[in-house]
Write a protein that holds these residues in place. Structure first.
Motif: not given
Length: 254
Positions: A80-84, A117-126, A64-69
């Motif tokens: 935001e967290s709810t959306t992710l 890459n984001a969740i390798a360093h961003d605890e909130r998105q992880a 899965p990835g960001y909604r960015d075709y």
């Protein structure tokens, strides 16, 4: 005998955007990270890749990835967290349905591109990703960058994990990947890539861009399916590993 998994990001082709040779890669790898449709691929193409994975005895993972075709999921997105969490849950559900339809099942989750890459360093998105996976199926293994924040968050939340190294990407001295925007970030020489990954499997180190050795404890090695020369790199890597006495086997249950 040492053992390691070999994986590739697949299911990303569309009629107007062919990026890889899934059929060839599925004869080489032991695990397939299959697109869930948000960053690449089409439902029918993803289904065909899943069907081929089942036929080749390759373990299936959700990618899965960001909604960015339009950006192939490689552009940072401030979501935001709810959306992710909902977006990840949605993608996992879609892939699970298609896998079931062709007689397979999803065994693990590896986020894609900028989200990875984001969740390798961003605890909130992880945490958002981990909670999405747990909500869908807490038995799914989360495959993420060795040494990254996501693995620590997942372990804390009780989600099974596996650590990943990259055959075709350059490493910074801190163990993170060199951004794709920088020169030399993506590797293409099959012999050099194979030698690097053989050293990784046997010694647990990768040579960084500054010449230093970085300790990397990995359960799985990725060769990106859309990299130039991907099939040749994957084939050379598998051959070199097996010649060095390293067995290739999936880290997650088939």
């Amino acid at each position: 005998m040492p053992t390691i998994d070999l994986n590739s990001d697949l299911g990303e082709n569309a009629p107007d955007r062919i990026v890889g040779d899934d059929a060839a890669m599925l004869r080489i790898v032991s695990s397939a990270n299959v697109s869930c449709g948000f960053h690449a691929g089409t439902p029918e193409g993803i289904r065909a890749t899943l069907e081929a994975a089942v036929a080749n005895g390759v373990t299936i993972g959700a990618h899965p990835g960001y909604r960015d075709y339009e950006g192939f999921g490689r552009r940072p997105v401030d979501v935001e967290s709810t959306t992710l969490q909902a977006h990840v849950e949605y993608q996992l559900g879609a892939l699970q349905a298609l896998a079931t339809a062709v007689g397979g099942r999803v065994a693990y989750v590896k986020p894609h591109g900028a989200l990875y890459n984001a969740i390798a360093h961003d605890e909130r998105q992880a945490r958002d990703v981990v909670r999405a996976v747990r909500a869908v199926d807490p038995s799914l293994v989360l495959l993420c960058l060795a040494g990254g924040v996501a693995l620590r968050v997942a372990e804390r939340e009780g989600l099974p994990t596996a650590a990943e190294a990259f055959a075709d990407r350059a490493y910074a001295p801190d163990g993170l990947l060199v951004p794709r925007t920088e020169p030399g970030a993506v590797l293409h020489d099959p012999a050099a890539v194979a030698a690097r990954m053989t050293r990784l499997a046997l010694e647990g180190v990768v040579r960084a861009v500054d010449g230093s050795d970085v300790a990397v404890a990995a359960d799985s090695i990725c060769v990106h399916g859309d990299s130039a020369g991907a099939v040749a790199m994957a084939r050379a890597t598998r051959s070199a590993l097996e010649a060095a006495g390293v067995a290739i086997a999936p880290f997650a249950g088939a």
